[in-house]
Design a protein around this motif. Sequence first.
Motif, mmCIF file in Angstrom:
data_model
loop_
_atom_site.group_PDB
_atom_site.id
_atom_site.type_symbol
_atom_site.label_atom_id
_atom_site.label_comp_id
_atom_site.label_asym_id
_atom_site.label_seq_id
_atom_site.Cartn_x
_atom_site.Cartn_y
_atom_site.Cartn_z
ATOM 1 N N LEU A 99 69.491 82.871 20.177
ATOM 2 C CA LEU A 99 69.780 82.142 21.407
ATOM 3 C C LEU A 99 71.284 81.932 21.455
ATOM 4 C CD1 LEU A 99 67.203 81.561 22.959
ATOM 5 C CD2 LEU A 99 66.760 81.398 20.499
ATOM 6 N N SER A 100 71.923 82.525 22.452
ATOM 7 C CA SER A 100 73.388 82.529 22.491
ATOM 8 C C SER A 100 73.902 82.448 23.914
ATOM 9 C CB SER A 100 73.900 83.826 21.845
ATOM 10 O OG SER A 100 75.261 84.049 22.185
ATOM 11 N N GLU B 25 80.668 76.493 17.070
ATOM 12 C CA GLU B 25 81.212 77.466 18.029
ATOM 13 C C GLU B 25 80.415 78.760 18.072
ATOM 14 O OE1 GLU B 25 83.324 75.226 19.920
ATOM 15 O OE2 GLU B 25 83.916 77.277 20.370
ATOM 16 N N ILE C 19 70.032 81.093 28.339
ATOM 17 C CA ILE C 19 69.081 80.499 29.289
ATOM 18 C C ILE C 19 69.710 80.225 30.639
ATOM 19 C CG2 ILE C 19 67.501 79.484 27.630
ATOM 20 C CD1 ILE C 19 69.117 76.824 28.200
ATOM 21 N N GLY C 20 70.995 80.433 30.799
ATOM 22 C CA GLY C 20 71.613 80.209 32.102
ATOM 23 C C GLY C 20 73.113 80.121 31.950
ATOM 24 N N PHE D 26 75.451 77.970 31.884
ATOM 25 C CA PHE D 26 75.963 76.634 31.622
ATOM 26 C C PHE D 26 75.923 76.444 30.116
ATOM 27 C CE2 PHE D 26 71.707 75.137 30.746
ATOM 28 C CZ PHE D 26 70.918 75.941 31.559
ATOM 29 N N VAL E 28 75.186 74.305 26.677
ATOM 30 C CA VAL E 28 74.507 73.211 25.981
ATOM 31 C C VAL E 28 75.035 73.167 24.549
ATOM 32 C CG1 VAL E 28 72.474 73.276 27.455
ATOM 33 C CG2 VAL E 28 72.521 74.665 25.373
ATOM 34 N N GLY F 115 73.678 73.482 21.521
ATOM 35 C CA GLY F 115 73.144 74.283 20.434
ATOM 36 C C GLY F 115 71.969 75.102 20.911
ATOM 37 N N GLY F 116 71.420 75.946 20.039
ATOM 38 C CA GLY F 116 70.360 76.862 20.438
ATOM 39 C C GLY F 116 68.951 76.288 20.424
HETATM 40 C C1 9D3 Z 1 83.892 78.479 24.986
HETATM 41 C C2 9D3 Z 1 83.095 78.646 23.768
HETATM 42 N N1 9D3 Z 1 81.707 78.188 23.922
HETATM 43 C C3 9D3 Z 1 80.877 79.314 24.438
HETATM 44 C C4 9D3 Z 1 80.417 79.083 25.826
HETATM 45 C C5 9D3 Z 1 81.310 77.767 22.599
HETATM 46 C C6 9D3 Z 1 79.896 77.402 22.489
HETATM 47 C C7 9D3 Z 1 79.362 76.343 23.196
HETATM 48 C C8 9D3 Z 1 78.040 75.982 23.030
HETATM 49 C C9 9D3 Z 1 79.088 78.098 21.613
HETATM 50 C C10 9D3 Z 1 77.755 77.738 21.445
HETATM 51 C C11 9D3 Z 1 77.261 76.674 22.156
HETATM 52 C C12 9D3 Z 1 75.863 76.282 21.977
HETATM 53 N N2 9D3 Z 1 74.988 76.946 22.963
HETATM 54 C C13 9D3 Z 1 73.974 77.692 22.590
HETATM 55 O O1 9D3 Z 1 73.737 77.827 21.410
HETATM 56 C C14 9D3 Z 1 73.177 78.390 23.586
HETATM 57 C C15 9D3 Z 1 73.293 78.470 25.013
HETATM 58 C C16 9D3 Z 1 74.193 77.850 25.953
HETATM 59 O O2 9D3 Z 1 75.079 77.049 25.632
HETATM 60 N N3 9D3 Z 1 74.038 78.172 27.265
HETATM 61 C C17 9D3 Z 1 73.077 79.011 27.715
HETATM 62 N N4 9D3 Z 1 72.220 79.599 26.895
HETATM 63 C C18 9D3 Z 1 72.337 79.316 25.558
HETATM 64 S S1 9D3 Z 1 71.361 79.963 24.380
HETATM 65 C C19 9D3 Z 1 72.138 79.174 23.159
#
Ligand code: 9D3
Length: 293
Positions: free
Chosen positions: A91-92, A122, A139-140, A142, A144, A146-147
């Motif tokens: 999940l990323s 990060e 998932i979209g 935006f 959040v 964490g995964g």
């Molecule tokens: C600018 C750097 N960020 C990437 C957008 C760092 C970052 C923020 C939040 C890296 C990981 C996270 C945690 N988010 C998830 O693990 C995640 C996620 C999400 O934030 N939005 C949509 N789908 C997903 S699935 C996992």
Amino acid sequence: MRFDVVTLFPELVLHASGFGITGRARERGLWALGTVNPRDFAQDAHRTVDDRPYGGGPGMVMLAEPLAAAIASARSAQRNAGGAASTVIHLSPAGRPLTHARVMQLAAARDAGYVLLAGRYEGIDERLIAREVDEEIAIGDFVVSGGELPALMLIDAVVRQLPGAMNDATSAEQESFVEGLLDTPHYTRPEVYAGDRVPDVLLSGHHAAIAQWRRTQSLARTALRRPDLLAQARLSMQDRKLLAEMAAAEAAPAVRDASTIEAERGCSDHKVGMTSAAAPTSLPRKSERKQQA
Ligand code: 9D3
């Protein structure tokens, strides 16, 4: 079907999946859930699972080694449970957005074992992703924290598609999204709430008229809120005619001035207007109502 979630917060995943449709489906044996905490595979006394990024920058990156051991443990749990090869999904935020179509594919593999990798901080060392991950899913658009919540959303979306997870009444409801349109508004008792009446047609007992009203509502909402969906939707000739009427109302400003159109829409910031014939007769959302002067 079995899910094993690799997470620093196993209690969150175990607790949140225990309610409602997913909880009942698990009690019925339709799916099983395991969790693995990479902290249990850390190699130092402090149980470290993250470190600073090479090249600099903000935040911390999850270490490859504890995650590799955690994924191996999850794969082994799935093998022991009699599963075939595991699919590892990360999940990323950098993944492809999850869709209904992908959910249906994941649900179709009834005996599948899915290892869901839920990151924090990060991100995860790219070498671990390259070696172990089959697919990256978001998932979209935006952010959040964490995964875990994304993993729970994926599990929820897939499990509710498993045969026996829902009763027939709730399954039928699914068909509206399958057709690629937004759902119709819903009403229940009382007939008058805070002075607002239920639309007359729903009280008429005229089933064909009700079906047509609901279809019109779905089309109008989709045109207003998610015009991107219309290109893919399965539309009848009558649907197309209704949509053309809505578009024509927008394209004929000569017959009514802008404030009339705005009043008919019940809002001012949408791209597609409606004729009174095609317009939703339901109330605009609070956020969509015009401010009283
Ligand atoms: C600018 C750097 N960020 C990437 C957008 C760092 C970052 C923020 C939040 C890296 C990981 C996270 C945690 N988010 C998830 O693990 C995640 C996620 C999400 O934030 N939005 C949509 N789908 C997903 S699935 C996992």
